[in-house]
Design a protein around this motif. Structure first.
Motif, mmCIF file in Angstrom:
data_model
loop_
_atom_site.group_PDB
_atom_site.id
_atom_site.type_symbol
_atom_site.label_atom_id
_atom_site.label_comp_id
_atom_site.label_asym_id
_atom_site.label_seq_id
_atom_site.Cartn_x
_atom_site.Cartn_y
_atom_site.Cartn_z
ATOM 1 N N ASP A 1 0.829 -1.201 0.081
ATOM 2 C CA ASP A 1 -0.009 0.003 0.086
ATOM 3 C C ASP A 1 1.037 1.198 -0.102
ATOM 4 O O ASP A 1 0.503 2.265 -0.677
ATOM 5 C CB ASP A 1 -0.936 0.072 1.266
ATOM 6 C CG ASP A 1 -2.048 -0.994 1.095
ATOM 7 O OD1 ASP A 1 -2.109 -1.696 0.003
ATOM 8 O OD2 ASP A 1 -2.579 -1.361 2.160
ATOM 9 N N ALA B 1 -5.040 1.738 3.494
ATOM 10 C CA ALA B 1 -5.491 0.657 2.850
ATOM 11 C C ALA B 1 -6.702 1.111 2.264
ATOM 12 O O ALA B 1 -6.844 0.403 1.142
ATOM 13 C CB ALA B 1 -5.686 -0.419 4.111
ATOM 14 N N ARG B 2 -7.420 1.674 2.551
ATOM 15 C CA ARG B 2 -8.751 2.288 1.985
ATOM 16 C C ARG B 2 -8.311 2.871 0.562
ATOM 17 O O ARG B 2 -8.898 2.675 -0.529
ATOM 18 C CB ARG B 2 -9.396 3.085 2.914
ATOM 19 C CG ARG B 2 -10.857 3.464 2.190
ATOM 20 C CD ARG B 2 -11.769 4.204 2.953
ATOM 21 N NE ARG B 2 -11.023 5.387 4.039
ATOM 22 C CZ ARG B 2 -10.386 6.473 3.456
ATOM 23 N NH1 ARG B 2 -10.839 6.980 2.094
ATOM 24 N NH2 ARG B 2 -9.942 7.375 4.103
ATOM 25 N N ARG C 1 1.341 6.231 7.806
ATOM 26 C CA ARG C 1 0.794 4.842 7.958
ATOM 27 C C ARG C 1 -0.332 4.890 8.575
ATOM 28 O O ARG C 1 -0.698 5.162 9.703
ATOM 29 C CB ARG C 1 2.171 3.993 8.663
ATOM 30 C CG ARG C 1 3.356 3.952 8.057
ATOM 31 C CD ARG C 1 4.443 3.351 8.828
ATOM 32 N NE ARG C 1 5.552 3.778 7.704
ATOM 33 C CZ ARG C 1 6.471 2.620 7.902
ATOM 34 N NH1 ARG C 1 6.344 1.450 8.368
ATOM 35 N NH2 ARG C 1 7.524 2.914 6.987
ATOM 36 N N SER C 2 -1.593 4.655 7.921
ATOM 37 C CA SER C 2 -2.736 4.333 8.685
ATOM 38 C C SER C 2 -3.970 3.505 7.679
ATOM 39 O O SER C 2 -3.510 2.995 6.791
ATOM 40 C CB SER C 2 -3.201 6.065 8.926
ATOM 41 O OG SER C 2 -3.774 6.408 7.563
ATOM 42 N N SER C 3 -4.978 3.739 8.499
ATOM 43 C CA SER C 3 -5.933 2.668 7.871
ATOM 44 C C SER C 3 -6.540 3.450 6.585
ATOM 45 O O SER C 3 -6.852 2.652 5.695
ATOM 46 C CB SER C 3 -7.155 2.373 8.732
ATOM 47 O OG SER C 3 -7.636 3.626 9.226
ATOM 48 N N ALA C 4 -6.332 4.654 6.559
ATOM 49 C CA ALA C 4 -6.499 5.250 5.387
ATOM 50 C C ALA C 4 -6.002 4.915 4.188
ATOM 51 O O ALA C 4 -6.365 4.729 2.826
ATOM 52 C CB ALA C 4 -6.671 6.850 5.415
ATOM 53 N N LYS D 1 -1.407 -10.111 3.818
ATOM 54 C CA LYS D 1 -2.311 -9.045 3.512
ATOM 55 C C LYS D 1 -1.668 -7.821 2.960
ATOM 56 O O LYS D 1 -2.061 -7.251 2.051
ATOM 57 C CB LYS D 1 -2.978 -8.500 4.848
ATOM 58 C CG LYS D 1 -4.333 -7.796 4.470
ATOM 59 C CD LYS D 1 -5.201 -8.002 5.776
ATOM 60 C CE LYS D 1 -6.075 -6.509 5.778
ATOM 61 N NZ LYS D 1 -6.219 -5.667 7.085
ATOM 62 N N ASN D 2 -0.568 -7.199 3.657
ATOM 63 C CA ASN D 2 0.209 -5.989 3.168
ATOM 64 C C ASN D 2 1.598 -6.093 3.479
ATOM 65 O O ASN D 2 2.138 -5.368 4.076
ATOM 66 C CB ASN D 2 -0.619 -4.733 3.523
ATOM 67 C CG ASN D 2 -0.181 -3.536 3.090
ATOM 68 O OD1 ASN D 2 0.305 -3.677 1.918
ATOM 69 N ND2 ASN D 2 -0.156 -2.500 3.891
#
Ligand SMILES: Nc1ncnc2c1ncn2[C@@H]1O[C@H](COP(=O)(O)OP(=O)(O)OP(=O)(O)O)[C@@H](O)[C@H]1O
Ligand SMILES: [Mg+2]
Length: 507
Positions: A360, A382-383, A377-380, A399-400
């Motif tokens: 990502d 991945a989105r 580095r955040s959940s954003a 996963k990543n």
């Protein structure tokens, strides 16, 4: 389908390597599942499968870089419990890995002779180093100056040097992991001729390639892996192209030349009189918005220099560049990027991706840099990365994971997605389908076609005549750094195009 597996179970006296029920996992996910196959002397055994199917993992097990979690391999009729690269080599197993292993700061001669430098009383005899390295290259009909620094060679030349090194070491088994992935027709044929010679001399060759016609032409035996398991293993005569694709992909893959509307009249990318040393001499092209113009040439010719010059990494001796009608100073990476030009390298490992960063992060690196944002580095992350992953069908076991852990073809998809996801005005693509499987190739061709439909001017440097026939509207043939021919794709056949690459003149 498993009925067609041959050579497994019963004794096969001429097998030099036997793989038995090998399973290998990474972080709990299996990259190889119960894999069994035999490698025979005097045969070319092709391993085929989609990106991430487990081919390179199997190569690493054969060459002692990994040990199986379950199962074993036998070499020379002995079960090898703790195979190491050194021991594999002593057993006569030579490997050209997918990730090439030259020392870029050393010369060609030093690389070929590394680990085997001729010396007298511990003093290296440099003249012998050069002579023996030259002999190794000559023996393969390769003309590369042994005094050149490896890092200055093109990717194709580097491959040749690595093959020459392994062949020189001799041995009973030669493993080639995608040796022809980024080679032009001529260099690929050189490699295949060499493989046939070695095979006829009794060497067992393990050969990996995504080019189906190449495999059908050279392999005596084919093993297909899908998701880490063997789905077919048998002699080549029993397998046709369509069956092979279905075995690999689990479905049919259609790849037809897309029909595009005529390009606009506006020029999106113009290159004038680009010249640099002897590598590029007077290159010029105007690519209209919505048009795909290919540059095709023998391996190691002008293509990678074009990347260096257009991306701003090197300053040419002379020349001019316009993007969207505006002049762009050459020799500056940031000015090239600022103009909307995106250059995607053919050398994904050293120039394209940051191997320790995740998928990502690599996908969003270019977008965020261009927007002047720091990468968080955040959940954003991945989105935001998800649509790119989907469009380019990036697959991984974890996963990543760090991008360096991905299979070769999946790294290639990340590289393309990273740049083409930034809404380019024009782009230069160097061997965009290098090392990707048949389905991913069809996907990537569709994505490049979609770029052109959106009005992007695409300059495509390729080593594959098939790719050029499939995608381009026009093709420029280069040889020795010069343009030798230009054709509309509609006016030429594939065979005529290859003939022009190999020797035709300006028409
Ligand atoms: N060291 C590792 N750590 C974690 N996962 C790995 C590692 N090596 C390989 N894998 C994973 O194992 C799977 C098989 O990878 P492998 O490199 O063998 O594929 P491949 O068939 O050679 O593909 P390609 O055609 O793209 O080269 C992939 O999902 C890959 O991400
Ligand atoms: Mg691989």
């Amino acid at each position: 389908m498993l009925d067609s597996i041959t050579g497994v179970g019963g004794p096969s006296p001429e097998a030099v390597i036997r793989v038995r029920d090998v399973t290998k996992s990474f972080g709990g996910a299996a990259a190889l599942k119960n894999v069994s196959l035999d490698v025979h002397a005097g045969e070319v055994h092709a391993l085929m499968g989609m990106n991430g199917a487990g081919k390179s993992t199997l190569v690493k097990i054969l060459s002692g870089a990994h040990n199986p979690d379950l199962g074993h391999i036998e070499v020379a009729d002995r079960v090898q419990t703790q195979l190491t690269p050194r021991r594999a080599r002593r057993l006569g197993i030579s490997t050209v890995p997918q990730r090439r292993e030259l020392v870029m700061s050393l010369t060609v001669a030093e690389n070929i002779m590394l680990g085997d430098l001729p010396n007298r009383r511990s003093v290296v005899r440099w003249r012998s180093v050069a002579d023996e390295a030259r002999a190794a290259l000559d023996g393969l009909g390769i003309s590369i100056d042994v005094g050149h620094i490896a890092g200055d060679l093109t990717v194709a030349e580097q491959t040749m040097v690595e093959v020459a090194r392994e062949v020189r070491r001799g041995g009973r088994v030669l493993i080639l992991d995608e040796p022809t992935a980024c080679l032009g027709a001529d260099a690929a044929e050189q490699i295949r001729a060499l493989v046939r010679r070695l095979r006829d001399g009794g060497v067992a060759v393990v050969y990996i390639s995504h080019h189906i016609d190449e495999v059908l032409g050279i392999a005596d035996r084919i093993t297909v892996l899908r998701d880490g398991a063997v789905v077919r293993s048998g002699v080549t005569g029993d397998i046709d192209e369509r069956g092979l694709v279905r075995d690999m992909a689990g479905r049919d893959v259609v790849s037809e030349r897309p029909q595009r509307a005529a390009a606009s009249r506006d020029v999106g990318l113009a290159v004038r009189d680009l010249s640099h040393g002897r590598s590029i001499d007077g290159f010029h092209v105007e690519v209209r918005k919505g048009e795909i113009v290919a540059v095709l040439g023998p391996a190691g010719d002008a293509q990678s220099r074009l990347f260096d010059l257009l991306s701003g990494r090197r300053r040419p001796d002379r020349g001019a560049l316009c993007v969207d009608g505006r002049p762009v100073p050459l020799g500056s990476v940031s000015r090239a990027l600022g103009s909307g030009l995106r250059c995607v390298t053919g050398d994904r490992r050293s120039l394209g991706l940051i191997p320790d960063l995740s998928i990502d992060e690599n996908l969003l690196l270019a977008q965020d840099r261009l927007a002047g944002r720091r990468l968080h580095r955040s959940s954003a992350l991945a989105r935001r990365a998800a649509p790119l992953r989907d469009d380019y069908r990036v697959v991984s076991l974890a996963k990543n994971p760090p991008v360096g852990r991905l299979s070769g073809g999946n790294q290639q998809k990340v590289l393309l997605a990273k740049w083409l996801g930034t809404r380019p005005a024009a782009c230069f693509l160097e061997d965009p389908t290098n090392g990707v499987d048949v389905a991913a190739m069809a996907d990537i061709h569709t994505l490049i076609d979609a770029l052109a439909r959106e009005g992007v001017a695409v300059l495509l440097a390729s080593s594959s005549a098939e790719e050029v026939m499939r995608l381009a509207d026009r093709v420029i043939v280069v040889r020795g750094g010069r343009m030798v021919a230009e054709h509309e794709i509609n006016g030429i056949t594939r065979d005529e195009l290859v003939a022009t690459v190999l020797g035709g003149e300006l028409s």
